[in-house]
Design a protein around this motif. Structure first.
Motif, PDB file in Angstrom:
ATOM      1  N   TYR A 267      10.824   3.853   8.253  1.00  0.00           N
ATOM      2  CA  TYR A 267      12.011   3.435   7.496  1.00  0.00           C
ATOM      3  C   TYR A 267      13.199   4.324   7.860  1.00  0.00           C
ATOM      4  O   TYR A 267      14.300   3.845   8.100  1.00  0.00           O
TER       5      TYR A 267
ATOM      6  N   GLY B 216       8.920   7.518   4.186  1.00  0.00           N
ATOM      7  CA  GLY B 216       8.730   6.541   5.251  1.00  0.00           C
ATOM      8  C   GLY B 216       9.311   6.956   6.596  1.00  0.00           C
ATOM      9  O   GLY B 216      10.521   6.868   6.802  1.00  0.00           O
TER      10      GLY B 216
ATOM     11  N   THR C 125       0.967   3.095   3.096  1.00  0.00           N
ATOM     12  CA  THR C 125       2.034   2.369   3.816  1.00  0.00           C
ATOM     13  C   THR C 125       3.401   2.976   3.543  1.00  0.00           C
ATOM     14  O   THR C 125       4.277   2.989   4.406  1.00  0.00           O
TER      15      THR C 125
ATOM     16  N   LEU D  71       6.689   3.026   5.794  1.00  0.00           N
ATOM     17  CA  LEU D  71       7.747   2.045   5.524  1.00  0.00           C
ATOM     18  C   LEU D  71       8.594   2.395   4.295  1.00  0.00           C
ATOM     19  O   LEU D  71       9.481   1.627   3.926  1.00  0.00           O
TER      20      LEU D  71
ATOM     21  N   ILE E  14      11.732  -5.433   8.715  1.00  0.00           N
ATOM     22  CA  ILE E  14      10.528  -5.085   7.925  1.00  0.00           C
ATOM     23  C   ILE E  14      10.268  -6.184   6.907  1.00  0.00           C
ATOM     24  O   ILE E  14       9.122  -6.572   6.659  1.00  0.00           O
TER      25      ILE E  14
ATOM     26  N   ALA F  68       7.631  -0.492   1.613  1.00  0.00           N
ATOM     27  CA  ALA F  68       6.177  -0.590   1.754  1.00  0.00           C
ATOM     28  C   ALA F  68       5.539  -1.609   0.810  1.00  0.00           C
ATOM     29  O   ALA F  68       4.750  -2.467   1.244  1.00  0.00           O
TER      30      ALA F  68
END
Lengths: 80, 329
Positions: B256, B253, A14, A18, B323, A22
């Protein structure tokens, strides 16, 4: 109590999408969606976490190539 | 899959509450219009300069106070968004870095409000003073130092924020590649700035009783205590930006980074434009003879892009926050 090896792999996969968010994202989904803790997740939980990340990524960026990439990472974890 | 739905968690992110935010917006609007009201006390000089009636000058001041207010509200909106994000991720390594970014933006807001009040008070005090030019000079000196301190603190907080963000991923601000171009750019900027001050006839004393001196200080003191510290502050601001870019490049990410992009584009516009705005303000006497249309056009352009920058920052923070709030059921 040590976290499950699956948890570590899920967080690592993840993180590629992210980044620093994450671990928080995975923890939240494990707690609210699976009703479990990071220590107790097992192989059977991977498909649901995969599905969760897929939906989240579609909401966040709407880029199917990125979603497919993430799904593949989770497939690899599930096969281990 | 069909039965699933996404839900936004709104536990920590509701802080500060909507009612508190609304109250702050109202207070800020009242404070802003108070400053505008003060600046309307003596509009005779502007009326003479631009060949308008006092009523027309008041109308122009009001019309241009509104975009100014929108800028303040956009700045407040952006800082609250970042603050909410920092709060939503409290306890994480990067939370403090985002907090510092929010503090930096709030300092800018405070500096703008104080600067505006000083401008308004100057009009009021000069009108009732036996020696209006002396009062104007004192206010200009104080106002310049207040703006300088606000700019320096804003950029220093942003730099600390970007350093902490980099530290959260185990990295440090890397200066090797950027130092040479920054020093070269800084030198060119310093020379140009000092040259403009030197060539400014109203640097120490106003050329007309209606006008205000740009600095009100001897040339050497202006260079040493205003111009050079400003260049240092801009240097710090650019370093803060470099840190943000390095954080985006080095953090993990894909998604991100995509969500962080708006925030960083907004920060680039914000830091770049505030530097430009400060430079324009400092050399304002250079265009003191310009027409009303060109001055207003420039103000509208800079204000418009600045408001856009803060909307981008707010949107970036909101997207990052999404998120944290996203919960799949």
């Amino acid at each position: 109590m040590d976290s499950s090896p699956y948890y570590q792999q899920v967080v690592r996969a993840t993180e590629e999408f992210l980044g620093p968010a994450a671990e928080r994202f995975v923890n939240r989904q494990i707690e609210f969606r699976l009703g479990k803790t990071p220590e107790t997740i097992d192989k059977d939980d991977i498909p649901r976490l995969k599905e969760t990340l897929g939906i989240a990524l579609r909401v966040l960026v709407k880029d199917e190539a990125i979603v497919d990439q993430a799904m593949h990472k989770f497939d690899v974890i599930a096969k281990d | 899959m069909k039965h699933m739905r996404t839900r936004q968690l709104a536990i920590k992110s509701e802080w500060p509450r909507a009612s508190v935010v609304a109250a702050v917006y109202i207070i800020l609007s009242v404070v802003w219009f108070g400053a505008v009201g003060l600046s309307m006390v003596d509009s005779g000089a502007a009326a003479t300069r631009f060949h308008l009636t006092v009523a027309q000058v008041h109308l122009v001041q009001l019309v241009f106070a509104l975009p100014g207010l929108l800028i303040l509200l956009a700045i407040l909106f952006a800082s609250i968004r970042i603050w909410r994000y920092a709060r939503a991720i409290t306890g994480s390594k990067e939370a403090v870095g985002f907090q510092f970014v929010a503090y930096g933006i709030l300092t800018l807001l405070a500096g703008l409000v104080v600067g505006n009040y000083l401008g308004g008070l100057q009009q009021l005090a000069a009108k009732h003073a036996a020696d209006p030019q002396h009062v104007k000079t004192v206010f200009v000196i104080v106002s310049n130092y207040v703006s300088l301190v606000a700019a320096f603190v804003t950029y220093a907080l942003l730099l600390q924020g970007s350093r902490l963000l980099l530290r959260s991923i185990g990295k440090r601000l890397e200066l090797a590649r950027v130092l040479t171009p920054m020093l070269l750019g800084g030198t060119v900027l310093t020379v140009a700035y000092v040259w403009l001050i030197h060539g400014n006839p109203s640097s120490q004393k106003a050329t007309s009783p209606d006008l205000t001196p740009a600095f009100g200080l001897p040339y050497w003191l202006t260079v040493l205590t205003v111009a050079l510290p400003y260049v240092v502050a801009w240097f710090v601001g650019v370093l803060a930006l470099v840190g943000m870019y390095q954080y985006r490049m080095q953090t993990r990410g894909i998604v991100y980074k995509m969500l962080f992009k708006k925030l960083i584009v907004g920060m680039t516009l914000f830091i770049g434009l505030t530097i430009l705005l400060q430079l324009l303000t400092q050399i304002s006497s250079v265009y003191a003879t310009s027409s009303l249309t060109s001055i207003l056009g420039l103000i509208v352009f800079v204000y418009g892009v600045l408001a856009y920058a803060f909307v981008l920052i707010a949107q970036g923070a909101k997207r990052l926050n999404s998120i944290e709030n996203l919960l799949i059921e």
